[in-house]
Design a protein around this motif. Structure first.
Motif, short mmCIF file in Angstrom:
data_model
loop_
_atom_site.label_atom_id
_atom_site.label_comp_id
_atom_site.label_asym_id
_atom_site.label_seq_id
_atom_site.Cartn_x
_atom_site.Cartn_y
_atom_site.Cartn_z
N ILE A 247 11.65 3.08 0.74
CA ILE A 247 12.40 4.16 0.07
C ILE A 247 11.69 5.50 0.26
CG2 ILE A 247 13.17 5.05 -2.19
CD1 ILE A 247 13.72 2.18 -3.04
N ALA B 291 22.67 -6.49 -3.28
CA ALA B 291 22.77 -6.81 -4.70
C ALA B 291 23.66 -5.80 -5.39
CB ALA B 291 21.38 -6.81 -5.31
N ILE B 292 24.36 -6.28 -6.40
CA ILE B 292 25.18 -5.39 -7.24
C ILE B 292 24.24 -4.57 -8.14
CG2 ILE B 292 25.53 -7.02 -9.11
CD1 ILE B 292 28.40 -6.29 -9.24
N GLY B 293 23.11 -5.17 -8.45
CA GLY B 293 22.12 -4.49 -9.28
C GLY B 293 20.83 -5.28 -9.29
N ALA B 294 19.77 -4.64 -9.76
CA ALA B 294 18.47 -5.31 -9.73
C ALA B 294 17.52 -4.63 -10.70
CB ALA B 294 17.91 -5.24 -8.32
N GLU C 146 15.83 7.08 -7.15
CA GLU C 146 16.03 6.13 -8.25
C GLU C 146 15.60 6.85 -9.52
OE1 GLU C 146 13.19 3.41 -9.54
OE2 GLU C 146 12.27 5.37 -9.81
N TYR D 225 7.78 -3.54 -15.39
CA TYR D 225 6.77 -2.68 -14.74
C TYR D 225 5.71 -2.31 -15.78
CZ TYR D 225 10.34 0.62 -16.46
OH TYR D 225 11.27 1.27 -17.23
N ARG E 77 29.00 -0.52 -5.72
CA ARG E 77 29.02 -1.97 -5.48
C ARG E 77 29.72 -2.71 -6.61
NH1 ARG E 77 23.06 -3.01 -2.78
NH2 ARG E 77 23.22 -1.32 -1.28
N LEU F 27 10.23 -1.98 -4.40
CA LEU F 27 9.60 -0.88 -5.14
C LEU F 27 8.27 -1.40 -5.67
CD1 LEU F 27 12.93 -1.03 -5.99
CD2 LEU F 27 12.36 1.28 -6.66
N GLY G 9 13.54 -5.30 -13.16
CA GLY G 9 12.34 -6.08 -13.44
C GLY G 9 11.40 -5.34 -14.37
N TYR H 249 20.94 5.50 -18.43
CA TYR H 249 21.34 6.69 -17.66
C TYR H 249 22.46 6.32 -16.71
CZ TYR H 249 18.01 4.25 -14.65
OH TYR H 249 17.34 3.27 -13.97
N SER I 274 25.38 3.96 0.70
CA SER I 274 25.65 5.37 0.99
C SER I 274 24.41 6.21 0.71
CB SER I 274 26.86 5.86 0.20
OG SER I 274 26.80 5.39 -1.11
N THR J 226 13.99 5.25 -12.48
CA THR J 226 12.96 4.66 -13.36
C THR J 226 11.75 5.59 -13.47
OG1 THR J 226 13.69 2.50 -12.59
CG2 THR J 226 11.61 2.55 -13.77
P1 HAM Z 1 17.21 -0.77 -6.48
O1 HAM Z 1 17.27 -2.23 -6.19
O2 HAM Z 1 16.56 0.08 -5.46
O3 HAM Z 1 16.45 -0.64 -7.87
O4 HAM Z 1 18.65 -0.21 -6.76
C1 HAM Z 1 19.47 -0.78 -7.77
C2 HAM Z 1 20.91 -0.85 -7.30
O5 HAM Z 1 21.35 0.42 -6.83
C3 HAM Z 1 21.14 -1.77 -6.10
O6 HAM Z 1 21.22 -3.12 -6.49
C4 HAM Z 1 22.47 -1.24 -5.60
O7 HAM Z 1 23.55 -1.72 -6.36
C5 HAM Z 1 22.34 0.25 -5.83
N1 HAM Z 1 21.93 0.90 -4.56
C6 HAM Z 1 20.69 1.08 -4.07
N2 HAM Z 1 20.72 1.75 -2.91
C7 HAM Z 1 22.01 1.99 -2.64
C8 HAM Z 1 22.72 2.66 -1.58
N3 HAM Z 1 22.08 3.23 -0.56
N4 HAM Z 1 24.07 2.71 -1.64
C9 HAM Z 1 24.76 2.16 -2.68
N5 HAM Z 1 24.14 1.54 -3.72
C10 HAM Z 1 22.81 1.44 -3.70
C11 HAM Z 1 16.20 0.56 -8.48
O8 HAM Z 1 16.67 1.62 -8.15
C12 HAM Z 1 15.33 0.41 -9.72
N6 HAM Z 1 15.10 1.76 -10.26
C13 HAM Z 1 16.01 -0.49 -10.73
C14 HAM Z 1 15.18 -0.63 -11.97
C15 HAM Z 1 15.38 0.01 -13.15
N7 HAM Z 1 14.11 -1.38 -12.10
C16 HAM Z 1 13.60 -1.23 -13.32
N8 HAM Z 1 14.37 -0.37 -13.96
#
Ligand code: HAM
Length: 356
Positions: A60, A279-282, A81, A286, A309, A259, A284, A106, A121, A83
């Motif tokens: 990233i 993934a639809i979301g993720a 992101e 920290y 998603r 991350l 964990g 948020y 995207s 976090t």
């Molecule tokens: P992440 O897995 O990088 O985690 O992103 C979380 C979600 O954001 C992904 O599962 C996906 O649905 C969406 N996403 C990520 N990149 C893209 C993209 N280029 N286009 C469309 N959707 C996307 C995080 O961002 C962490 N901050 C999550 C977290 C919160 N962990 C702890 N707290």
């Protein structure tokens, strides 16, 4: 020449905004029930924030972050992101002193310079949650149950929850060395990117789409990764609590997150509408991030789901609310009737009745 929207970005037109508002409304309703409050942080941050949290050597930050110098020579980034931003705000505003446990959510855009494709995207939107100030494994289970509650409230079914233990910093260091040792001498079979990952973050090799890398990584004995007693117990409690909550999940020992800030519990939620990989979301846990960023030594856990998603997983599932559509239409013929109609519209609207 006409100026068009940038590749990987999208206008959300009025025909779609109602669906977006419905999704956000459903999520907000669930957040209320779970006692979470909204936080809004800037889209623009000091680039250093993400380097120190998401990780200088993460994909990233290295490849995708929109990083630039402004006219004052400051090194800035569009948030990839949120976090890191929430943790920064938590420390900056001493939120740990205001409440024992800060439960925040948020909703907003994030930016990553990825190759655009379905579900990927450059400006995308997340609905995210962070609970800061506790190391309890029950909070990890609550986080996952909150994720499930949102999907249930949206009417999304058929999703899979993949769960893994990533251990504490010490576990991670030891496991990294063990995996590197097991793979040394075999790195010739890895793709160029994984050769690089071998040096930077060997866990990411498990995540590679290349069949050879996957085969090599998955051929390693499962007991190559071990955890200290505290991390093992923590993970057992999370699994046990999820079972008690009747939440189905799969322990996926090869699940690695991209991350750097994660410790102990990590999870991803996949859905067949998105294909095997995305993934639809993720999210964990920290537990080191708040202290690493200069705050108190307190644990935290969170997740984010991608709105684009989520819409893909919804398919035709959610009827956008009809709110916003005019309830009364007034048709007039002639100047006199038009005036009367115009005044009537105003009266109706003053009474809170939608009219056009
Ligand atoms: P992440 O897995 O990088 O985690 O992103 C979380 C979600 O954001 C992904 O599962 C996906 O649905 C969406 N996403 C990520 N990149 C893209 C993209 N280029 N286009 C469309 N959707 C996307 C995080 O961002 C962490 N901050 C999550 C977290 C919160 N962990 C702890 N707290």
């Amino acid at each position: 020449m006409k100026i068009k929207s940038l590749r990987g970005t999208k206008d959300i037109l009025p025909s779609d905004t109602q669906l977006w508002q419905s999704i956000e409304g459903v999520a907000k309703g669930v957040f209320d029930t779970y006692g979470y409050q909204e936080i809004r942080t800037p889209l623009l941050e000091d680039a250093e924030l993400f380097k120190r949290s998401v990780g200088e050597t993460s994909e990233i930050v290295m490849k995708e972050m929109y990083e630039f110098s402004d006219k004052g020579g400051r090194n800035l980034a569009l948030r990839p992101e949120a976090t890191a931003s929430v943790v920064r705000a938590y420390i900056e505003h001493n939120l740990d002193k205001k409440e024992g446990l800060a439960k925040l959510y948020y909703i907003g855009p994030m930016f990553r310079g990825e190759r655009p494709q379905a579900g990927r995207s450059r400006q995308f939107h997340q609905i995210g949650v962070e609970a800061l100030g506790s190391s309890s494994p029950y909070l990890d289970a609550e986080m996952i149950s909150l994720f499930v509650a949102i999907l249930n409230a949206l009417g999304i079914s058929g999703f899979n929850i993949l769960l893994n233990n990533s251990g504490c910093r010490k576990d991670r260091k030891e496991n990294e060395e063990r995996i590197k040792k097991a793979l040394s001498g075999k790195t010739g079979g890895l793709c160029n990117e994984c050769k690089d990952r071998y040096e930077r973050n060997v866990f990411r090799v498990f995540d590679c789409k290349n069949d050879d890398c996957k085969e090599l990584a998955h051929s390693l004995p499962s007991d190559i990764v071990t955890f200290c007693e505290e991390c093992s117990i923590h993970f057992d409690v999370v699994c046990e609590t999820l079972r008690e909550l009747n939440i189905n999940f799969k322990h996926e020992p090869h699940l690695a997150r991209g991350l750097d800030y994660y410790t102990k519990t990590v999870f991803e939620v996949t859905h067949p509408a998105l294909g095997a990989k995305d993934a639809i979301g993720a999210g964990g846990r920290y537990d080191n991030l708040i202290a690493d960023m200069g705050g108190p030594s307190l644990g935290a856990v969170g997740f984010a789901l991608g709105v684009e998603r989520t819409i893909m997983a919804l398919g035709e599932g959610l009827d956008a609310e009809e709110a916003g559509e005019a309830f009364i239409y007034i048709a007039t013929l002639g100047e006199k009737a038009y005036k009367r109609g115009f005044n009537l519209l105003s009266e109706l609207r003053n009474e809170g009745i939608s009219a056009l």
